[in-house]
Design a protein around this motif. Structure first.
Motif, short mmCIF file in Angstrom:
data_model
loop_
_atom_site.label_atom_id
_atom_site.label_comp_id
_atom_site.label_asym_id
_atom_site.label_seq_id
_atom_site.Cartn_x
_atom_site.Cartn_y
_atom_site.Cartn_z
N VAL A 90 2.78 8.35 -1.08
CA VAL A 90 3.47 7.34 -0.25
C VAL A 90 4.95 7.24 -0.63
O VAL A 90 5.39 7.85 -1.60
CB VAL A 90 2.82 5.95 -0.44
N ARG A 91 5.69 6.41 0.11
CA ARG A 91 7.08 6.12 -0.29
C ARG A 91 7.05 5.25 -1.55
O ARG A 91 6.18 4.39 -1.69
CB ARG A 91 7.80 5.35 0.83
N ASP A 92 8.00 5.45 -2.42
CA ASP A 92 7.96 4.70 -3.68
C ASP A 92 8.03 3.18 -3.46
O ASP A 92 7.42 2.40 -4.18
CB ASP A 92 9.06 5.16 -4.66
N ASP A 93 8.71 2.78 -2.38
CA ASP A 93 8.86 1.34 -2.09
C ASP A 93 7.52 0.65 -1.82
O ASP A 93 7.39 -0.55 -1.98
CB ASP A 93 9.75 1.15 -0.84
N ASP A 94 6.52 1.47 -1.37
CA ASP A 94 5.22 0.89 -1.01
C ASP A 94 4.27 0.78 -2.21
O ASP A 94 3.24 0.12 -2.13
CB ASP A 94 4.56 1.74 0.09
#
Ligand code: ATP
Ligand code: ZN
Length: 299
Positions: free
Chosen positions: A53-57
């Motif tokens: 996933v995106r690191d922000d998630d």
């Protein structure tokens, strides 16, 4: 609530955290086929799934119990934690281990031609950032009134576009700042990759696989900074040699065939070994010195 029998780990799909995360999982003995477009990888030898996933998630996926573990930068983790707290939510996670990788800092930078004396120079400025909560907390602590411009990427060009007077962004080497004629003036936080876990109690079988994995992670981290050292030395110098080896476990001393006054010494260092240590060992009478990396460690 999502329930699965397989332990689920969230890692970054691509970017600066990705390679190190994959390497850590590989070194923990998790076998999986990596394919570029996959979003979920099933481990072949353990009941573990890896979510890409995106690191922000990643913090939210762990805090909301969608994933049991996650690997993320402290910068993102602290920003999401503060966001949750500011919105009256409970940031439900624990840091299991710092991973000593993907190091960077969240720092304030100003255009080279702007005068900066101390943090009070930020008073009244417009500061562009992707970390509005961490920046606001810092400004509040310093009792500074400044306008925060929340933008999600390419923060470093905001001053050149006339959108902001300063930025608050991630820095590692400082090259990007230099290329954009910005000077770093203040560090808010230092960051590295961390392994996080949900605080929720897992079912027994999942808890077992998590404990196994966390023990392996510890073993990998410990092995990474440890070295195995072998050398030959005069028996009479052993005490001197030992004093050159702080952070070393009890050495194994073995006789050398046909040689009376020298022995072979094998020892594990848990602190890394510098050239200076090797040179001092040599000066103290050691020879045939070998320093080897350690792949796995378990006490
Ligand atoms: P994603 O698509 O996953 O959102 P991203 O563009 O936000 O990716 P990357 O640039 O890959 O993220 O950075 C991921 C993490 O790597 C950062 O959050 C930070 O923890 C770490 N990092 C280390 N050095 C730097 C740097 N110089 N600039 C940005 N991030 C860095
Ligand atoms: Zn990101």
């Amino acid at each position: 609530m999502l329930q699965t029998e397989r332990l689920r780990i969230a890692i970054q799909k691509s970017g600066r955290l990705h390679e190190n995360s994959i390497e850590l999982l590989n070194r923990c003995g998790i076998k999986f086929h990596f394919s570029k477009n996959a979003l979920l990888l099933h481990a072949e030898n353990l009941p573990i799934d890896i979510l890409l996933v995106r690191d922000d998630d990643i913090p939210t996926l762990v805090m909301d119990d969608i994933c049991d573990l996650g690997i993320v930068g402290e910068n993102i983790l602290l920003e999401k934690k503060l966001y949750k707290l500011n919105n009256g939510d409970n940031p439900n996670f624990t840091i299991v281990n710092k991973l000593d990788s993907s190091r960077c800092r969240l720092a304030i930078a100003v255009p080279e031609d702007r005068e900066f004396i101390d943090v009070s120079s930020l008073q009244g400025l417009r500061i562009a950032t992707s970390y509005p909560n961490l920046l606001q907390q810092f400004l509040d602590e310093q009792q500074i009134n400044a306008e925060i411009l929340n933008i999600s990427g390419s923060v470093e060009i905001a001053p050149r576009l006339g959108m902001a007077d300063a930025i608050c962004d991630l820095v590692s080497t400082g090259r990007t700042l230099e290329e954009n004629n910005l000077t770093e003036v203040y560090t808010l936080i230092q960051s590295q990759a961390v392994l996080i876990q949900t605080n929720k109690k897992l079912k027994d079988n999942k808890e077992k696989i998590k404990s196994l994995l966390l023990q392996r992670v510890l073993g990998v981290l410990k092995a990474k900074e440890s070295k195995y050292i072998m050398f030959h030395a005069p028996k009479k110098s052993l005490n001197d040699l030992k004093s050159l080896l702080p952070g070393f476990e009890t050495p194994t001393i073995m006789p050398l065939e046909g040689i009376q006054d020298r022995v072979a010494v094998h020892v594990v260092s848990t602190e890394g070994v510098f050239w200076e240590t090797v040179e001092k060992l040599k000066q103290a009478g050691a020879n045939s010195i070998l320093v080897l990396p350690i792949e796995k460690m378990m006490n």
